[in-house]
Design a protein around this motif. Structure first.
Motif, PDB file in Angstrom:
ATOM      1  N   UNK A 260       4.874   7.571  11.931  1.00 33.81           N
ATOM      2  CA  UNK A 260       4.054   8.666  11.390  1.00 33.81           C
ATOM      3  C   UNK A 260       3.836   8.556   9.892  1.00 33.81           C
ATOM      4  N   UNK A 261       4.440   7.548   9.263  1.00 32.16           N
ATOM      5  CA  UNK A 261       4.385   7.365   7.805  1.00 32.16           C
ATOM      6  C   UNK A 261       4.869   8.652   7.098  1.00 32.16           C
ATOM      7  N   UNK A 262       5.926   9.226   7.640  1.00 34.26           N
ATOM      8  CA  UNK A 262       6.442  10.507   7.164  1.00 34.26           C
ATOM      9  C   UNK A 262       7.569  10.280   6.155  1.00 34.26           C
ATOM     10  N   UNK A 263       7.205  10.025   4.903  1.00 34.09           N
ATOM     11  CA  UNK A 263       8.193   9.734   3.873  1.00 34.09           C
ATOM     12  C   UNK A 263       9.148  10.904   3.662  1.00 34.09           C
ATOM     13  N   UNK A 264       8.638  12.134   3.684  1.00 35.51           N
ATOM     14  CA  UNK A 264       9.484  13.301   3.427  1.00 35.51           C
ATOM     15  C   UNK A 264      10.624  13.386   4.442  1.00 35.51           C
ATOM     16  N   UNK A 265      10.301  13.158   5.710  1.00 34.94           N
ATOM     17  CA  UNK A 265      11.342  13.204   6.737  1.00 34.94           C
ATOM     18  C   UNK A 265      12.360  12.090   6.544  1.00 34.94           C
ATOM     19  N   UNK A 266      11.886  10.889   6.218  1.00 35.04           N
ATOM     20  CA  UNK A 266      12.787   9.768   5.987  1.00 35.04           C
ATOM     21  C   UNK A 266      13.712  10.036   4.806  1.00 35.04           C
ATOM     22  N   UNK A 267      13.154  10.605   3.740  1.00 36.94           N
ATOM     23  CA  UNK A 267      13.952  10.902   2.548  1.00 36.94           C
ATOM     24  C   UNK A 267      15.045  11.933   2.849  1.00 36.94           C
TER      25      UNK A 267
END
Length: 220
Positions: A190-197
């Motif tokens: 999902x290219x979800x940087x916020x969730x990964x961070x």
């Protein structure tokens, strides 16, 4: 032990000894006897010594003058320091892959998640462990920074010791690890940087505490 022609002899010896250390067949604090290993594998003592230098770089042995190679410790402090660096770099790699994957970059991850799911359902801890290590190795190949990548691969054997011990503690840790990897891949897709961070350091902190609490298990 059978050797593969496309790998260097020293690398194969290092992998053989490294696996014994990871699984606890050679315990922390034990001396690695070069002559015995050389005779056991029918290789030269020089090849064993070179393999031990590889294992030193991978943090599995410490080499001392006149004492030789000693299997490195896995104390609570060792575990805490390992996890602090490991998940810091892992977060950056996951974020980099999420922003830059193209076309078939994720195909290998899909295959590994299928394997992990099957092993998880079957409760096959050993197979799940090996697929999990392959998942990490594939992820490291997308680091986007050769220094980060090399550091992660050098840390991988020590991380394997922790992962192996954690997964052996019971099905709940198999569930927990599978859920993390599944959610990680979905966030990357999902290219979800916020969730990964958020999720990578949170899981790393929780896993670190678990590994520290089980530090004695790592010596068995």
């Amino acid at each position: 032990m059978s050797f593969k022609a496309n790998d260097s002899l020293t690398e194969q010896i290092a992998r053989y000894l490294g696996n014994k250390i990871v699984t606890g067949d050679i315990a922390p604090g034990a001396r690695v006897q070069e002559l015995r290993i050389a005779a056991e594998l029918d290789v030269s003592r020089g090849s064993v010594r070179e393999a031990l230098l590889i294992l030193q770089r991978r943090h599995l042995v410490d080499i001392y003058p006149r004492r030789g190679a000693i299997v490195s410790s896995v104390s609570r402090d060792d575990v805490r320091e390992l996890f602090a660096l490991w998940f810091l770099l892992l977060e950056e790699v996951a974020v980099h892959l999420s922003a830059n994957w193209q076309n078939d970059d994720l195909a290998g991850f899909f295959e590994l998640m299928t394997e992990l799911g099957a092993h998880h359902r079957q409760g096959d801890t050993e197979a799940f462990y090996h697929s999990g290590v392959n998942f990490l190795s594939l992820l490291y190949q997308h680091a986007g920074n050769r220094y980060t990548q090399q550091t992660l691969f050098d840390l991988l054997p020590q991380a394997q010791r922790c992962l192996y011990a954690i997964l052996r503690t019971g099905k709940s840790q198999l569930d927990r690890t599978h859920s993390f990897l599944d959610t990680l891949l979905k966030a990357i897709i999902a290219r979800d940087e916020a969730t990964l961070r958020q999720m990578v350091p949170a899981f790393g902190n929780a896993y670190s505490l678990l590994a520290q609490a089980a530090a004695d298990e790592l010596t068995r």
